[in-house]
Design a protein around this motif. Structure first.
Motif, mmCIF file in Angstrom:
data_model
loop_
_atom_site.group_PDB
_atom_site.id
_atom_site.type_symbol
_atom_site.label_atom_id
_atom_site.label_comp_id
_atom_site.label_asym_id
_atom_site.label_seq_id
_atom_site.Cartn_x
_atom_site.Cartn_y
_atom_site.Cartn_z
ATOM 1 N N ALA A 193 107.783 -26.535 22.278
ATOM 2 C CA ALA A 193 108.904 -27.044 23.067
ATOM 3 C C ALA A 193 108.865 -28.564 23.233
ATOM 4 C CB ALA A 193 108.906 -26.389 24.454
ATOM 5 N N ARG A 194 107.706 -29.101 23.492
ATOM 6 C CA ARG A 194 107.608 -30.527 23.807
ATOM 7 C C ARG A 194 107.465 -31.436 22.592
ATOM 8 N NH1 ARG A 194 103.860 -30.556 29.248
ATOM 9 N NH2 ARG A 194 105.272 -29.261 30.471
ATOM 10 N N LYS A 195 106.831 -30.943 21.543
ATOM 11 C CA LYS A 195 106.545 -31.808 20.396
ATOM 12 C C LYS A 195 107.463 -31.567 19.211
ATOM 13 C CE LYS A 195 101.645 -31.948 21.659
ATOM 14 N NZ LYS A 195 100.297 -31.515 21.245
ATOM 15 N N LEU A 196 108.200 -30.477 19.224
ATOM 16 C CA LEU A 196 109.105 -30.197 18.114
ATOM 17 C C LEU A 196 110.554 -30.214 18.591
ATOM 18 C CD1 LEU A 196 108.809 -28.760 14.974
ATOM 19 C CD2 LEU A 196 110.195 -27.173 16.286
ATOM 20 N N ILE A 197 110.907 -29.320 19.456
ATOM 21 C CA ILE A 197 112.290 -29.178 19.905
ATOM 22 C C ILE A 197 112.797 -30.462 20.550
ATOM 23 C CG2 ILE A 197 113.817 -27.945 21.503
ATOM 24 C CD1 ILE A 197 113.029 -26.298 19.069
ATOM 25 N N LEU A 198 112.069 -30.983 21.505
ATOM 26 C CA LEU A 198 112.537 -32.175 22.220
ATOM 27 C C LEU A 198 112.545 -33.429 21.351
ATOM 28 C CD1 LEU A 198 111.011 -31.728 25.784
ATOM 29 C CD2 LEU A 198 113.386 -31.410 25.064
ATOM 30 N N LYS A 199 111.829 -33.392 20.235
ATOM 31 C CA LYS A 199 111.802 -34.561 19.341
ATOM 32 C C LYS A 199 112.711 -34.375 18.140
ATOM 33 C CE LYS A 199 107.522 -36.151 21.076
ATOM 34 N NZ LYS A 199 106.850 -37.332 21.168
ATOM 35 N N GLY A 200 113.472 -33.266 18.130
ATOM 36 C CA GLY A 200 114.452 -33.053 17.077
ATOM 37 C C GLY A 200 113.863 -32.757 15.707
ATOM 38 N N ARG A 201 112.660 -32.221 15.663
ATOM 39 C CA ARG A 201 112.032 -31.898 14.385
ATOM 40 C C ARG A 201 112.423 -30.491 13.942
ATOM 41 N NH1 ARG A 201 105.901 -34.139 15.136
ATOM 42 N NH2 ARG A 201 106.058 -34.756 12.972
ATOM 43 N N SER A 202 112.166 -30.180 12.682
ATOM 44 C CA SER A 202 112.483 -28.869 12.128
ATOM 45 C C SER A 202 111.215 -28.038 11.987
ATOM 46 C CB SER A 202 113.135 -29.027 10.743
ATOM 47 O OG SER A 202 113.150 -27.790 10.063
ATOM 48 N N SER A 203 111.253 -26.800 12.472
ATOM 49 C CA SER A 203 110.077 -25.931 12.401
ATOM 50 C C SER A 203 109.749 -25.504 10.977
ATOM 51 C CB SER A 203 110.263 -24.700 13.288
ATOM 52 O OG SER A 203 111.370 -23.950 12.852
ATOM 53 N N LYS A 204 110.736 -25.528 10.099
ATOM 54 C CA LYS A 204 110.498 -25.125 8.705
ATOM 55 C C LYS A 204 109.951 -26.271 7.859
ATOM 56 C CE LYS A 204 113.595 -21.223 8.541
ATOM 57 N NZ LYS A 204 114.654 -20.520 7.844
ATOM 58 N N ASP A 205 110.036 -27.495 8.369
ATOM 59 C CA ASP A 205 109.575 -28.672 7.625
ATOM 60 C C ASP A 205 108.357 -29.347 8.239
ATOM 61 O OD1 ASP A 205 111.758 -28.391 5.872
ATOM 62 O OD2 ASP A 205 113.033 -29.592 7.189
ATOM 63 N N THR A 206 107.893 -28.852 9.369
ATOM 64 C CA THR A 206 106.796 -29.494 10.093
ATOM 65 C C THR A 206 105.555 -28.617 10.029
ATOM 66 O OG1 THR A 206 108.406 -30.470 11.624
ATOM 67 C CG2 THR A 206 106.102 -30.476 12.321
ATOM 68 N N GLN A 207 104.426 -29.230 9.708
ATOM 69 C CA GLN A 207 103.162 -28.493 9.677
ATOM 70 C C GLN A 207 102.538 -28.450 11.071
ATOM 71 O OE1 GLN A 207 100.784 -30.574 6.733
ATOM 72 N NE2 GLN A 207 101.436 -29.136 5.131
ATOM 73 N N ILE A 208 101.780 -27.409 11.292
ATOM 74 C CA ILE A 208 101.078 -27.251 12.566
ATOM 75 C C ILE A 208 100.196 -28.456 12.875
ATOM 76 C CG2 ILE A 208 99.185 -25.945 13.643
ATOM 77 C CD1 ILE A 208 101.859 -24.629 14.013
ATOM 78 N N ARG A 209 99.552 -29.027 11.861
ATOM 79 C CA ARG A 209 98.650 -30.162 12.089
ATOM 80 C C ARG A 209 99.362 -31.328 12.781
ATOM 81 N NH1 ARG A 209 95.342 -31.143 8.457
ATOM 82 N NH2 ARG A 209 95.867 -29.661 6.851
ATOM 83 N N ASP A 210 100.690 -31.423 12.621
ATOM 84 C CA ASP A 210 101.451 -32.511 13.226
ATOM 85 C C ASP A 210 101.731 -32.280 14.712
ATOM 86 O OD1 ASP A 210 101.566 -33.773 10.738
ATOM 87 O OD2 ASP A 210 103.426 -32.728 10.199
ATOM 88 N N LEU A 211 101.544 -31.053 15.182
ATOM 89 C CA LEU A 211 101.889 -30.729 16.570
ATOM 90 C C LEU A 211 100.737 -30.150 17.394
ATOM 91 C CD1 LEU A 211 105.340 -28.947 16.102
ATOM 92 C CD2 LEU A 211 104.895 -31.365 16.391
#
Length: 143
Positions: free
Chosen positions: A57-75
């Motif tokens: 919620a805080r590191k992906l959704i609120l920052k406008g990132r895509s869950s299909k393009d972002t690796q876990i290591r980034d969050l």
């Protein structure tokens, strides 16, 4: 008050995990399938982080990132606090409350042996309180 090992004896030692290079989308699928709120991140057999719904919620959704393009290591959260099976439930509650997190990996002799959540801790406290009340009722009734 009980210990972490009492929780693990009740719920089991399952540790759900993913690698840091999987997508956030895949991790959320695993969390949904297992009905859990967090995953341990394992790389080369070692715990390197934890990923929770809060991270999502805080590191992906609120920052406008895509869950299909972002690796876990980034969050993932890399500063992971752990406990041992002999840690008291009271210590876990204090740590979770002070540090504001809801999942605690359990390590014994450097090995990951389980994960407990705040709901596991609350369930244990409620069960202990019920037991105390029952004993007191029996004691009073015996008078």
């Amino acid at each position: 008050m009980g210990k972490v090992k009492d929780i693990l004896d009740f719920k089991g030692n399952a540790v759900y995990h993913v690698a840091p290079d999987v997508t956030v989308y895949h991790a959320i699928e695993v969390m949904c399938e297992k009905n859990i709120g967090g995953l341990v991140i394992i790389e080369n057999g070692k715990m390197v982080g934890i990923f929770t719904e809060r991270d999502y919620a805080r590191k992906l959704i609120l920052k406008g990132r895509s869950s299909k393009d972002t690796q876990i290591r980034d969050l993932m959260t890399t500063k992971v606090f752990t406990v041992t099976p002999d840690t008291s439930i009271e210590q876990c509650m204090r740590m979770m409350s002070d540090k504001k997190f809801r999942h605690l990996p359990v390590e014994e002799n450097g090995e990951l042996v389980g994960v407990i959540s705040i709901s596991d801790v609350v369930r244990m406290v409620i069960n202990e309180q019920k037991s105390i009340i029952e004993h007191l009722e029996q004691y009073i009734a015996g008078q």
